[in-house]
Design a protein around this motif. Structure first.
Motif, PDB file in Angstrom:
ATOM      1  N   ASP A 285       0.833  -1.207   0.000  1.00 53.72           N
ATOM      2  CA  ASP A 285       0.000   0.000   0.000  1.00 53.72           C
ATOM      3  C   ASP A 285       0.870   1.261   0.000  1.00 53.72           C
ATOM      4  O   ASP A 285       0.595   2.221  -0.732  1.00 53.72           O
ATOM      5  CB  ASP A 285      -0.917  -0.005   1.222  1.00 53.72           C
ATOM      6  N   ALA A 286       1.924   1.245   0.812  1.00 53.18           N
ATOM      7  CA  ALA A 286       2.803   2.413   0.893  1.00 53.18           C
ATOM      8  C   ALA A 286       3.576   2.621  -0.408  1.00 53.18           C
ATOM      9  O   ALA A 286       3.794   3.771  -0.831  1.00 53.18           O
ATOM     10  CB  ALA A 286       3.766   2.264   2.062  1.00 53.18           C
ATOM     11  N   ILE A 287       4.004   1.535  -1.040  1.00 56.85           N
ATOM     12  CA  ILE A 287       4.693   1.656  -2.330  1.00 56.85           C
ATOM     13  C   ILE A 287       3.764   2.281  -3.358  1.00 56.85           C
ATOM     14  O   ILE A 287       4.158   3.181  -4.117  1.00 56.85           O
ATOM     15  CB  ILE A 287       5.206   0.278  -2.798  1.00 56.85           C
ATOM     16  N   GLU A 288       2.516   1.830  -3.390  1.00 59.98           N
ATOM     17  CA  GLU A 288       1.548   2.380  -4.351  1.00 59.98           C
ATOM     18  C   GLU A 288       1.286   3.852  -4.077  1.00 59.98           C
ATOM     19  O   GLU A 288       1.196   4.668  -5.007  1.00 59.98           O
ATOM     20  CB  GLU A 288       0.253   1.567  -4.287  1.00 59.98           C
ATOM     21  N   LYS A 289       1.174   4.222  -2.798  1.00 53.57           N
ATOM     22  CA  LYS A 289       0.954   5.624  -2.456  1.00 53.57           C
ATOM     23  C   LYS A 289       2.157   6.481  -2.833  1.00 53.57           C
ATOM     24  O   LYS A 289       2.004   7.619  -3.303  1.00 53.57           O
ATOM     25  CB  LYS A 289       0.655   5.757  -0.964  1.00 53.57           C
TER      26      LYS A 289
END
Length: 438
Positions: A378-382
């Motif tokens: 999720d953090a990579i996508e954000k």
């Protein structure tokens, strides 16, 4: 099941990679303060596939620069500290902690070349014996008011060690509560009074039961995972009988740290920091809520295994981690000695330089790892979308991020949740330093 593309996305950290872009947005441990001795406080550092030099100038300021001199590419880690900065040994070009060129000695009088040259420089701060650097863009996040940063220096101790594998599998061993009953199993219990500075060797809090006995005889914990402002809280519960249960509370601090109990009075905050895709350092801050840490003893204990200057393990894959078949039959489950760092190193390095997660089959006890990977993805996508991620905090938010509570104890079977919370409060109230309320 994970694809190879998904595995690459969460493991590879070179410049321009999705995970590398994420991790560059956070402070990263780059050296121990003790690695910059008074005589020559200069240290070459490799972080996420990039090469830097860390130094302390004559005024006591820390700096980190790209390692290659912008003149002709010579190694600044071989330079000299003088005249207010770090001077390249090749032609004498001089740079301060902010990357300003202070001198180009061979240039003609009146040359303005020096004013046109700037070496890439990165902020460096010292926290509890560790130097943290920030190599991302924009403003770095604030440091949370965690125990490891709030405690006075005499109540902390910092150390590091090299693992020859990818950072993610090294981190994941620390957020897996189930492995300890096997990987760290000892067939006999030692005198817990001799356990200072040794993990999984003392007695669980509020009991005289050695943790080695708990792990050996109660090998199937119930694992509970819950979200927290800083990442995840993990609880491993082992019912001992009708009235008592063992409770171990650990924490994942995003993006790549965990906080775990060391003993009844000490916790460990540990980061797994990529050197490159296939090597990483663990950095740890040991924080005491009781007496000041015996830094001399703790360092001596660790230097029995780790060899300077690179903090490499004397027991490693080249000597089979010191494996002894007789010991495996009679003393330890692995036959690799009594230092659990060796056990962890074997476990994660045996998975390969970068674990092939396309071949794994996760079970119920892996729920903490599954939850963390979801946070990571999720953090990579954000990050790719230009959005703010977990623990990208400002000073006001940081002041309210305290603790986190980390307990290993034996409490009542009913009310175990109240037990560990009250144990944490009790330990903080009794601490000789003002431990923040978690």
């Amino acid at each position: 099941m994970m694809s190879s593309q998904q595995n690459d996305r969460i493991t590879r950290v070179g410049k321009g990679t999705p995970a590398g872009q994420l991790l560059r947005n956070y402070w990263q441990p780059v050296a121990l303060v003790e690695e910059l001795p008074v005589q020559r406080p200069i240290r070459a550092v490799r972080l996420m596939g990039q090469d830097f030099v860390v130094f302390k100038d004559e005024q006591g300021r820390y700096g980190m620069l790209d390692r290659d001199c912008p003149h002709r590419g010579a190694d600044l880690a071989a330079g000299r500290l003088e005249a207010g900065g770090l001077r390249c040994a090749f032609h004498g070009w001089l740079f301060d902690v902010d990357g300003h060129c202070l001198s180009t000695p061979a240039e003609p009088v009146g040359s303005t070349l020096c004013k046109k040259v700037r070496q890439s420089a990165y902020p460096v701060v010292e926290r509890s014996g560790i130097l943290f650097a920030y190599i991302g863009g924009g403003e770095p996040p604030a440091f949370p008011n965690f125990d490891c940063f709030a405690a006075p220096s005499e109540y902390t101790f910092a150390f590091k060690g090299l693992f020859e594998c990818n950072w993610l599998q090294a981190l994941e061993v620390g957020i897996d509560p189930a492995h300890a009953s096997f990987l760290h199993r000892f067939f006999e219990d030692e005198d817990v009074s001799e356990s200072y500075g040794k993990q999984f060797r003392g007695a669980s809090a509020d009991s005289d039961m050695p943790i080695t006995k708990v792990l050996r005889e109660f090998e199937s914990p119930e694992i509970l995972v819950s979200p927290a402002d800083y990442g995840l809280r993990l609880i491993a519960r082992r019912p001992l009988n009708d009235t008592q249960t063992h409770v171990r509370v650990t924490n994942v601090v995003f993006p790549q740290a965990f906080v775990i109990p060391m003993s009844a009075e000490m916790t460990i905050t540990q980061w797994h920091v990529p050197v490159d895709d296939e090597n990483c350092y663990w950095y740890a801050i040991f924080t005491s809520f009781g007496a000041p840490t015996d830094k001399v003893q703790m360092r001596a204990q660790r230097l029995e295994l780790y060899e300077l200057p690179d903090y490499t393990s004397r027991k490693n894959k080249r000597n089979h981690y010191g494996f002894d078949a007789d010991e495996q039959q009679t003393q330890t489950y692995t036959g690799m000695g009594f230092d659990i760092n060796v056990h962890d190193q074997w476990a994660v390095e045996s998975q390969g330089a970068i674990q092939d997660r396309t071949r794994e089959h996760l079970g119920t006890t892996d729920k903490g790892i599954i939850a963390y990977r979801r946070l990571l993805v999720d953090a990579i996508e954000k990050t790719q979308a230009g959005e703010k991620t977990l623990m990208m905090i400002d000073a006001q938010q940081a002041a309210h991020l305290t603790g986190p509570a980390s307990i290993d104890g034996i409490g009542p079977a009913d009310g175990w949740d109240d037990y560990w919370r009250s144990s944490d409060v009790k330990r903080r109230e009794a601490a000789p330093w003002p431990a923040p309320k978690a």
